[in-house]
Design a protein around this motif. Structure first.
Motif, PDB file in Angstrom:
ATOM      1  N   ARG A 114      -3.605   2.956   5.015  1.00  0.00           N
ATOM      2  CA  ARG A 114      -3.433   3.048   3.763  1.00  0.00           C
ATOM      3  C   ARG A 114      -3.175   1.658   3.249  1.00  0.00           C
ATOM      4  O   ARG A 114      -3.401   0.934   2.341  1.00  0.00           O
ATOM      5  N   ALA A 115      -2.025   1.024   4.089  1.00  0.00           N
ATOM      6  CA  ALA A 115      -1.658  -0.241   3.841  1.00  0.00           C
ATOM      7  C   ALA A 115      -2.804  -1.348   3.924  1.00  0.00           C
ATOM      8  O   ALA A 115      -2.972  -2.112   2.946  1.00  0.00           O
ATOM      9  N   ALA A 116      -3.577  -1.148   4.856  1.00  0.00           N
ATOM     10  CA  ALA A 116      -4.774  -1.989   4.944  1.00  0.00           C
ATOM     11  C   ALA A 116      -5.651  -1.875   3.677  1.00  0.00           C
ATOM     12  O   ALA A 116      -6.461  -2.922   3.173  1.00  0.00           O
ATOM     13  N   GLU A 119      -3.869  -3.323   0.424  1.00  0.00           N
ATOM     14  CA  GLU A 119      -3.996  -4.759   0.565  1.00  0.00           C
ATOM     15  C   GLU A 119      -5.432  -5.348   0.379  1.00  0.00           C
ATOM     16  O   GLU A 119      -5.745  -6.344   0.011  1.00  0.00           O
ATOM     17  N   ARG A 120      -6.279  -4.655   0.584  1.00  0.00           N
ATOM     18  CA  ARG A 120      -7.839  -5.243   0.417  1.00  0.00           C
ATOM     19  C   ARG A 120      -8.516  -4.855  -0.826  1.00  0.00           C
ATOM     20  O   ARG A 120      -9.057  -5.665  -1.302  1.00  0.00           O
ATOM     21  N   VAL A 123      -4.108  -1.260  -5.556  1.00  0.00           N
ATOM     22  CA  VAL A 123      -3.585  -0.026  -5.662  1.00  0.00           C
ATOM     23  C   VAL A 123      -4.353   1.012  -6.285  1.00  0.00           C
ATOM     24  O   VAL A 123      -4.425   2.250  -6.318  1.00  0.00           O
ATOM     25  N   ASP A 124      -5.409   0.474  -7.380  1.00  0.00           N
ATOM     26  CA  ASP A 124      -6.602   1.502  -7.833  1.00  0.00           C
ATOM     27  C   ASP A 124      -7.080   2.449  -6.451  1.00  0.00           C
ATOM     28  O   ASP A 124      -7.559   3.473  -7.051  1.00  0.00           O
ATOM     29  N   ALA A 125      -7.163   1.872  -5.448  1.00  0.00           N
ATOM     30  CA  ALA A 125      -7.997   2.518  -4.498  1.00  0.00           C
ATOM     31  C   ALA A 125      -7.112   3.864  -3.933  1.00  0.00           C
ATOM     32  O   ALA A 125      -7.763   4.809  -3.352  1.00  0.00           O
ATOM     33  N   VAL A 126      -5.670   3.998  -4.262  1.00  0.00           N
ATOM     34  CA  VAL A 126      -5.095   5.165  -3.764  1.00  0.00           C
ATOM     35  C   VAL A 126      -4.733   6.016  -5.110  1.00  0.00           C
ATOM     36  O   VAL A 126      -3.794   6.765  -5.042  1.00  0.00           O
ATOM     37  N   ASN A 158       2.959  -3.889  -6.910  1.00  0.00           N
ATOM     38  CA  ASN A 158       2.439  -5.014  -6.121  1.00  0.00           C
ATOM     39  C   ASN A 158       1.663  -4.514  -4.970  1.00  0.00           C
ATOM     40  O   ASN A 158       2.280  -3.964  -3.935  1.00  0.00           O
ATOM     41  N   PRO A 159       0.579  -4.633  -4.669  1.00  0.00           N
ATOM     42  CA  PRO A 159      -0.090  -4.415  -3.478  1.00  0.00           C
ATOM     43  C   PRO A 159       0.290  -4.529  -2.067  1.00  0.00           C
ATOM     44  O   PRO A 159       0.258  -3.975  -1.152  1.00  0.00           O
ATOM     45  N   VAL A 160       0.776  -5.699  -2.255  1.00  0.00           N
ATOM     46  CA  VAL A 160       1.369  -6.252  -0.881  1.00  0.00           C
ATOM     47  C   VAL A 160       2.494  -5.559  -0.321  1.00  0.00           C
ATOM     48  O   VAL A 160       2.749  -5.020   0.703  1.00  0.00           O
TER      49      VAL A 160
END
Length: 240
Positions: A114-116, A119-120, A123-126, A158-160
């Motif tokens: 999930r972190a990868a 970061e790639r 946050v919209d991806a989750v 913040n995604p990072v």
């Protein structure tokens, strides 16, 4: 003083805001946000759960003065930080309410993945997955304002730093240390919680020296927002 901790991807304002009117009748409240979430600035580097706990105590010391003990309540990663506070600094916590959390949460590989992803792709991806995990049946329809505020706090994270928090959770496992916790602990579970099911909270309640389990029917992973009246009553009773 009651210190409130967040869930991953949320701000404490969105998560605990529905509880605040009732809590402020009984407590002074200090809420903290994860780095890069809510009102907190991004972190300068990766962090561990123990380092998050140290940061919470730094905020308490800055507010109340060095060494003052407090009551603590946290949801999900906020509850996990509470476990590290209880283990690393037992003299600083008078009582703890650990909500929708676990002595271990998920699997390390899942958190790393999930972190990868975040970061790639951001946050919209989750967002869709979080919406499914976070809310019990019908909650988002009954309380669209609360659900929208929580999703907005996720989109603003913040995604990072979201990824850093995932990696901190990947290494979080204090199951074998639970018997060392002697501070009174209230473990609050949601009956529909998938990330931290009832068994996860029962493990905490049974594992510590003085634990009690409460299960909230129809609630998923964000109990303070989903069932604020019930959570507030439980906290006022446990920390009163």
């Amino acid at each position: 003083m009651l210190v409130l901790g967040p869930s991953l991807g949320t701000s404490t304002a969105a998560l605990w805001g529905p509880c605040l009117p009732g809590l402020l009748e009984s407590f002074d409240v200090l809420a903290w946000d994860l780095p890069g979430h809510g009102r907190s600035a991004p972190a300068a580097a990766d962090f561990t759960m123990s380092e998050l706990a140290e940061g919470v105590l730094d905020a308490v010391d800055a507010t109340l003065g060095a060494g003052v003990p407090v009551h603590y309540a946290g949801d999900s990663i906020g509850g996990a930080v509470g476990l590290h506070l209880l283990l690393d600094h037992p003299d600083r916590i008078l009582a703890a309410s650990l909500v929708c959390t676990g002595a271990r949460i998920g699997e390390p590989e899942g958190w790393s993945d999930r972190a990868a992803l975040v970061e790639r792709s951001g946050v919209d991806a989750v967002v869709d997955g979080s919406r499914q995990r976070w809310f019990g049946p019908g909650f988002a329809d009954r309380h669209r304002d609360r659900a929208d505020a929580l999703i907005a706090s996720l989109r603003a994270a913040n995604p990072v730093d979201y990824g850093r928090a995932c990696r901190a959770l990947a290494s979080h496992d204090v199951r074998d240390r639970l018997p060392k916790i002697t501070v009174p602990v209230l473990a609050v579970a949601g009956s529909h919680d998938q990330p931290t099911p009832v068994a996860s909270l029962r493990e905490i309640a049974d594992g510590v020296a003085h634990g009690r389990l409460e299960v909230l029917d129809g609630v998923a992973h964000l109990a303070p927002a989903e069932a604020p009246e019930e959570v507030t009553a439980l906290l006022r009773d446990h920390h009163g």
